[in-house]
Motif scaffolding. Structure first.
Motif, PDB file in Angstrom:
ATOM      1  N   GLU A 137      11.761  35.072  -3.347  1.00 26.29           N
ATOM      2  CA  GLU A 137      11.469  34.356  -4.588  1.00 26.29           C
ATOM      3  C   GLU A 137      12.481  34.627  -5.692  1.00 26.29           C
ATOM      4  O   GLU A 137      12.644  33.806  -6.586  1.00 26.29           O
ATOM      5  CB  GLU A 137      10.055  34.685  -5.068  1.00 26.29           C
ATOM      6  N   THR A 138      13.163  35.766  -5.637  1.00 26.75           N
ATOM      7  CA  THR A 138      14.143  36.104  -6.674  1.00 26.75           C
ATOM      8  C   THR A 138      15.577  35.864  -6.226  1.00 26.75           C
ATOM      9  O   THR A 138      16.490  35.889  -7.053  1.00 26.75           O
ATOM     10  CB  THR A 138      14.034  37.591  -7.073  1.00 26.75           C
ATOM     11  N   GLY A 139      15.780  35.685  -4.928  1.00 28.62           N
ATOM     12  CA  GLY A 139      17.139  35.559  -4.402  1.00 28.62           C
ATOM     13  C   GLY A 139      17.846  36.898  -4.272  1.00 28.62           C
ATOM     14  O   GLY A 139      19.057  36.950  -4.034  1.00 28.62           O
ATOM     15  N   MET A 140      17.087  37.989  -4.436  1.00 27.69           N
ATOM     16  CA  MET A 140      17.682  39.323  -4.317  1.00 27.69           C
ATOM     17  C   MET A 140      17.911  39.655  -2.842  1.00 27.69           C
ATOM     18  O   MET A 140      17.098  39.300  -1.992  1.00 27.69           O
ATOM     19  CB  MET A 140      16.762  40.378  -4.934  1.00 27.69           C
ATOM     20  N   PRO A 141      19.004  40.361  -2.536  1.00 28.69           N
ATOM     21  CA  PRO A 141      19.189  40.842  -1.170  1.00 28.69           C
ATOM     22  C   PRO A 141      18.273  42.044  -0.922  1.00 28.69           C
ATOM     23  O   PRO A 141      17.624  42.540  -1.841  1.00 28.69           O
ATOM     24  CB  PRO A 141      20.663  41.257  -1.139  1.00 28.69           C
ATOM     25  N   VAL A 142      18.251  42.519   0.313  1.00 33.57           N
ATOM     26  CA  VAL A 142      17.464  43.687   0.695  1.00 33.57           C
ATOM     27  C   VAL A 142      18.430  44.776   1.163  1.00 33.57           C
ATOM     28  O   VAL A 142      19.279  44.531   2.017  1.00 33.57           O
ATOM     29  CB  VAL A 142      16.460  43.338   1.817  1.00 33.57           C
TER      30      VAL A 142
ATOM     31  N   THR B 106      17.105  35.180   5.313  1.00 37.91           N
ATOM     32  CA  THR B 106      17.356  33.769   5.609  1.00 37.91           C
ATOM     33  C   THR B 106      16.109  32.892   5.473  1.00 37.91           C
ATOM     34  O   THR B 106      16.216  31.678   5.430  1.00 37.91           O
ATOM     35  CB  THR B 106      17.863  33.619   7.051  1.00 37.91           C
ATOM     36  N   GLY B 107      14.939  33.511   5.456  1.00 36.17           N
ATOM     37  CA  GLY B 107      13.701  32.751   5.479  1.00 36.17           C
ATOM     38  C   GLY B 107      13.124  32.649   6.881  1.00 36.17           C
ATOM     39  O   GLY B 107      11.964  32.277   7.056  1.00 36.17           O
TER      40      GLY B 107
ATOM     41  N   ALA C 124      13.693  36.517  12.686  1.00 35.21           N
ATOM     42  CA  ALA C 124      15.113  36.882  12.803  1.00 35.21           C
ATOM     43  C   ALA C 124      15.485  37.949  11.776  1.00 35.21           C
ATOM     44  O   ALA C 124      16.203  38.905  12.091  1.00 35.21           O
ATOM     45  CB  ALA C 124      15.996  35.649  12.646  1.00 35.21           C
ATOM     46  N   ASP C 125      15.010  37.782  10.547  1.00 37.33           N
ATOM     47  CA  ASP C 125      15.298  38.782   9.520  1.00 37.33           C
ATOM     48  C   ASP C 125      14.708  40.138   9.899  1.00 37.33           C
ATOM     49  O   ASP C 125      15.361  41.170   9.759  1.00 37.33           O
ATOM     50  CB  ASP C 125      14.740  38.336   8.161  1.00 37.33           C
TER      51      ASP C 125
END
Length: 192
Positions: A128-133, A154-155, A159-160
């Motif tokens: 929701e924020t576009g932040m990476p992990v 990736t959503g 896979a993530d």
């Protein structure tokens, strides 16, 4: 300045070795796993202070009662009301959208034992924020701790999570018997 000095002293005398990739250069969701002991909190602060990362972390509301509240908030704590976990995601997303810059530390395997899957709040916040992990870790077998890679989600949940599982596959927390496999409830097939 004081935090860096404290962390330098900690790493000088600690039996743990800080083995880390560079600190992320933008706001990120920092996963802390496997989370199997309260000592993980000390290691997380030592990593963040050594690398100069301004961190916020989610903690159960009871940690912020009475005299502990000001201390926990000064250390970056955000109280979580577990009866309304969805609200936490919304609150954190609002802070990021308001321009606050910080690394958000999340321990998705929850309260260190008794869970069969990770909580998905970190994933929803990142999307929701576009932040990476950024994959933070504790590994008792090698006595190392630090930050692993920073990944963009990736959503594609399966896979993530496969990428996340691959990183944590050989990591064991302080109490390996409390380790929770990195798997989200959303990955499990619906019951027939």
């Amino acid at each position: 300045m004081l935090r860096r000095l404290i962390s330098r002293v900690f790493w000088t005398f600690s039996r743990w070795t800080l083995t880390t990739e560079p600190a992320p250069s933008r706001p990120t969701v920092l996963i802390g796993a496997p989370h199997t002991s309260n000592w993980d909190f000390v290691l997380m602060l030592a990593i963040a202070w050594r690398l100069g990362i301004d961190v916020r972390w989610l903690g159960k509301k009871s940690l912020f009662d009475r005299w502990r509240g000001p201390i926990m908030r000064a250390l970056g704590g955000i109280p979580v009301d577990r009866s309304d976990p969805g609200r936490v995601v919304g609150d954190v997303v609002a802070k990021v959208q308001d321009g606050e810059v910080f690394g958000l530390v999340v321990t998705p395997d929850g309260t260190r034992k008794g869970h069969s899957h990770w909580k998905s709040g970190f994933y929803r916040i990142a999307r929701e924020t576009g932040m990476p992990v950024t994959l933070g870790y504790v590994d008792r077998t090698t006595m190392t701790t630090g930050l692993g890679p920073t990944i963009e989600l990736t959503g594609d949940v399966a896979a993530d999570m496969d990428r996340i599982r691959a990183f944590y596959a050989d990591k064991a927390g302080l109490r390996p018997e409390h380790r929770v496999e990195p798997r989200l409830r959303e990955e499990q097939p619906p019951a027939s």
